[in-house]
Design an enzyme around this catalytic site. Structure first.
Site, short mmCIF file in Angstrom:
data_model
loop_
_atom_site.label_atom_id
_atom_site.label_comp_id
_atom_site.label_asym_id
_atom_site.label_seq_id
_atom_site.Cartn_x
_atom_site.Cartn_y
_atom_site.Cartn_z
N LYS A 1 0.81 -0.21 10.16
CA LYS A 1 1.88 0.51 9.47
C LYS A 1 1.44 1.95 9.21
O LYS A 1 0.26 2.23 9.02
CB LYS A 1 2.22 -0.18 8.14
CG LYS A 1 2.61 -1.66 8.29
CD LYS A 1 3.96 -1.82 8.96
CE LYS A 1 4.34 -3.28 9.12
NZ LYS A 1 3.78 -3.91 10.30
N ASP A 2 2.43 2.85 9.18
CA ASP A 2 2.14 4.27 9.02
C ASP A 2 1.52 4.58 7.66
O ASP A 2 1.64 3.82 6.70
CB ASP A 2 3.42 5.09 9.17
CG ASP A 2 3.89 5.13 10.62
OD1 ASP A 2 3.07 4.81 11.50
OD2 ASP A 2 5.06 5.45 10.85
N LYS A 3 0.91 5.78 7.59
CA LYS A 3 0.30 6.22 6.34
C LYS A 3 1.34 6.70 5.34
O LYS A 3 1.40 6.22 4.22
CB LYS A 3 -0.70 7.35 6.62
CG LYS A 3 -1.26 7.98 5.34
CD LYS A 3 -2.24 9.10 5.63
CE LYS A 3 -2.72 9.71 4.32
NZ LYS A 3 -3.70 10.79 4.54
N LYS B 1 0.84 -1.20 0.00
CA LYS B 1 0.00 0.00 0.00
C LYS B 1 0.87 1.25 0.00
O LYS B 1 2.00 1.24 0.50
CB LYS B 1 -0.96 0.02 1.19
CG LYS B 1 -0.29 0.06 2.55
CD LYS B 1 -1.32 0.04 3.66
CE LYS B 1 -0.66 0.09 5.04
NZ LYS B 1 0.10 1.32 5.29
N LYS C 1 -1.35 5.13 2.80
CA LYS C 1 -2.54 4.75 3.54
C LYS C 1 -2.10 4.03 4.80
O LYS C 1 -1.17 3.21 4.76
CB LYS C 1 -3.42 3.78 2.73
CG LYS C 1 -4.29 4.44 1.69
CD LYS C 1 -5.54 4.99 2.32
CE LYS C 1 -6.41 5.66 1.28
NZ LYS C 1 -7.50 6.41 1.90
#
Length: 656
Positions: free
Chosen positions: A288-290, A259, A262
């Site tokens: 997980k971070d954006k 991804k 997001k």
């Protein structure tokens, strides 16, 4: 080894001839966040943030599934409509935010001279690969779908028109008064009818089908087998649609999710919406971070790999692959850690500075501070709310969450807070708040339901994980401050009275054994009822800090069980594994400097880089265990303050 203290003075970065020549190019970069910390090295850091691409979906209005479906479109539009504008005005608002020293982050372990660099100029400059409990690094490298004779044909996914799908979804969710949907079979063959039957049942769990003749034409009739009761039953994680799932196949489809830009929960909400299932049938090992490209393993209950693979045709900024069927879900915390690939652009350090910084990171490591994202970005830090919860001061909890505050906030939140301060009327404040699923909206709904005399129950309406986030933030705040004191007092060596782990049990390091330990063996406790404390000055410092906060270190049990803190132990120094780095030259700040998993699958290669480009970048890779912050490792390399307040204030000057 001596610890190096970070001074609070910030120095303005001098503008070189290259800087002046490229001023227009720099101004075109959408948002530039630059942090400079002025110990005697005169270093700086910039974090330049590009405007994230919108995830283009088949129906972008249905991108996120919030807690209340009736609010989803309005909430999402409102959240996206209040973007930061002029960097100077944003910097002015962030004057009230936190700096690293506010949360106890004050020390460095290395002695090298810091230098400047741009962190996350592009979100693709920060890539995270999950490391599973078996030590395997997750990669997206296979789009193939496991062959299964019982899977529906590919035509299943295309046989229904968009109008048919819309009507079927409304029927499935009981959004209208229709009790059935009729789909005319245009090319009437048994094979065609079979495909339509399969499509309805597989894409819309809870619906049954039958064939009927009407006026000489064949129709497939979709209906609920047992109305709302059947719908409620099939849409739970524990009892999904049971028929049509082969007994020989594992109940969980595991896949790798790639991804871009997001966070994990947003991604799962998007997948849930397109699959027409609840998000709770998905499981994962870590969030997980954006603002990154991330690759991690996900498991989903009784959804075929074929259906998941079909989403690759519909969604942008997501790719799914490496499918397999297993008999178990994934559990939070099962991972070994994460592998990071980071590009720091436009670095100013000399080759010697960079070598010293990276050798120090590899050989010594960095202080395992909780990063700034742990404490929030507004003038009311999350640790203050956590402290009030532990003090059992519920009126203060409510006040801290709802009171007006200076700084960067959405306009509707400002109006809501003003109304609350003026009237203390939850109904009136709630009317000012169109986004009901934020913490403020949830708390106001709780106050409306339970009244001001039962604020504990009102606060309990907020999801448990969000409530616990506040007290964990307070624990992190104490830990950061105590670790800074520990390093200031004793430096980077093990001393008698320190704590180390024997298996899962903490023990004190005794005078006669101290030579058998290094700083990498030392742990410090997060305060709680089930931990012990160091036997030197820092043990007393814990007590003093909690006494100052009106808390008893010997009584960390709360009358509400959820808020009782058992405590935990955390290493004070982390030495990253698999550390590698390379300095490259480049001219165009928009070009990628490494290939992602998706690039490799699509056969993309890196552009040829000049040997004497206008800019230099540091490409670095390292692996970290769970619950450690990559930003703290990068902070150690650059000697920077990672707070948004510091970055935005300095960036305002840079953009003028």
């Amino acid at each position: 080894m001596e610890a190096v203290e970070m001074n609070s003075v910030s120095l303005k970065r001098p503008r070189s001839e290259d800087d002046v020549a490229n001023a227009d190019e720099i101004k075109r970069q959408k948002i530039s966040e630059k942090s400079k910390t002025g110990n005697d090295s005169g270093q700086s850091v910039e974090t330049v943030t590009e405007q994230p691409d919108k995830c283009l979906l088949e129906d972008t209005k249905n991108e996120i599934i919030p807690n209340e479906e009736s609010e989803e479109q309005e909430d999402e539009e409102l959240e996206d409509s209040d973007e930061d504008g002029d960097p100077e005005s944003f910097a002015d608002m962030m004057k009230h935010g936190l700096t690293e020293s506010d949360v106890g982050i004050t020390k460095f372990v290395s002695s090298h001279k810091g230098f400047s660099g741009i962190l996350k100029e592009r979100y693709s400059d920060f890539v995270v690969h999950e490391i599973g409990k078996d030590g395997r690094v997750s990669h997206l490298d296979d789009f193939s779908v496991p062959v299964d004779d019982e899977d529906p044909s590919e035509e299943t996914f295309t046989v229904l028109s968009d109008e048919d799908k819309k009507r079927l979804e409304e029927l499935q969710l009981l959004k209208n008064k229709e009790t059935s949907v009729a789909i005319e079979v245009i090319e009437d063959t048994k094979e065609k009818r079979t495909v339509i039957h399969q499509a309805v049942k597989s894409l819309f769990p809870g619906l049954e089908t039958k064939t009927e003749d009407r006026d000489g034409k064949k129709y497939i009739i979709a209906y609920h087998a047992a109305g709302k009761k059947a719908l409620a039953k099939v849409r739970t994680a524990t009892d999904p649609r049971k028929h049509s799932w082969p007994k020989s196949r594992g109940s969980y489809c595991h896949f790798v999710l790639y991804k871009e830009n997001k966070d994990t929960m947003d991604a799962i909400n998007v997948l849930s919406k397109f699959l027409r299932v609840k998000p709770n049938i998905f499981s994962y090992m870590g969030t997980k971070d954006k603002r990154a490209i991330t690759v991690q393993e996900i498991a989903v209950l009784r959804i075929t790999a074929q259906r998941l693979a079909h989403l690759n045709k519909c969604l942008m900024n997501f790719k799914l692959g490496n499918f397999s069927y297993k008999n178990h879900p994934l559990k939070l915390g099962e991972l070994q850690g994460n592998h990071f690939t980071v590009v720091l652009r436009n670095i100013t350090g000399t080759d010697d500075q960079i070598e010293q910084a990276m050798h120090s990171l590899r050989e010594i490591g960095f202080i395992n501070y909780y990063g700034m994202q742990r404490f929030g970005t507004t003038a009311v830090p999350t640790y203050q709310i956590g402290r009030a919860i532990l003090q059992n001061n519920w009126n203060e909890v409510i006040d801290l969450i709802l009171k007006p505050r200076p700084g960067a906030e959405k306009g509707y939140l400002v109006k809501c807070r003003e109304e609350w301060a003026k009237t203390k009327d939850p109904a009136a404040a709630l009317k000012k708040l169109p986004v009901k699923r934020c913490v403020e909206g949830q708390l106001l709904r709780g106050l409306l339901k339970y009244g001001m005399k039962n604020v504990i129950s009102a606060f309990g309406i907020i999801p448990r994980n969000n409530r616990l986030m506040y007290i964990h933030s307070y624990q992190s705040y104490v830990w950061n401050n105590m670790v800074s004191k520990r390093i200031e007092e004793y430096g980077l060596r093990a001393v008698p009275g320190d704590l180390t782990l024997k298996g899962a049990t903490a023990v004190h390091i005794e005078e006669g054994d101290v030579d058998n330990y290094t700083i990498h063996d030392v742990v410090m406790p997060l305060p709680g009822f089930d931990v012990i404390y160091p036997k030197h000055k820092i043990g007393e410092a814990y007590k003093e800090m909690l006494v100052a906060d009106n808390l008893d270190i010997n009584n960390m049990r709360h009358k509400i069980r959820d808020y009782s803190l058992s405590g935990a132990y955390r290493k004070i120094i982390i030495r990253p594994q698999n550390v590698n780095w390379e300095v490259v030259a480049y001219d165009d700040p928009r070009i990628p400097l490494f290939t992602t998993d998706l690039d490799k699958l699509e056969g993309k290669t890196l552009p040829v880089l000049p040997t004497d480009g206008k800019f230099r970048a540091l490409k670095m890779e390292f692996s970290l265990p769970p619950s450690t912050y990559a930003t703290m490792a990068i902070r150690e390399v650059l000697k920077m303050d990672t707070s948004i307040k510091n970055q935005t204030q300095l960036n305002t000057t840079w953009l003028r």
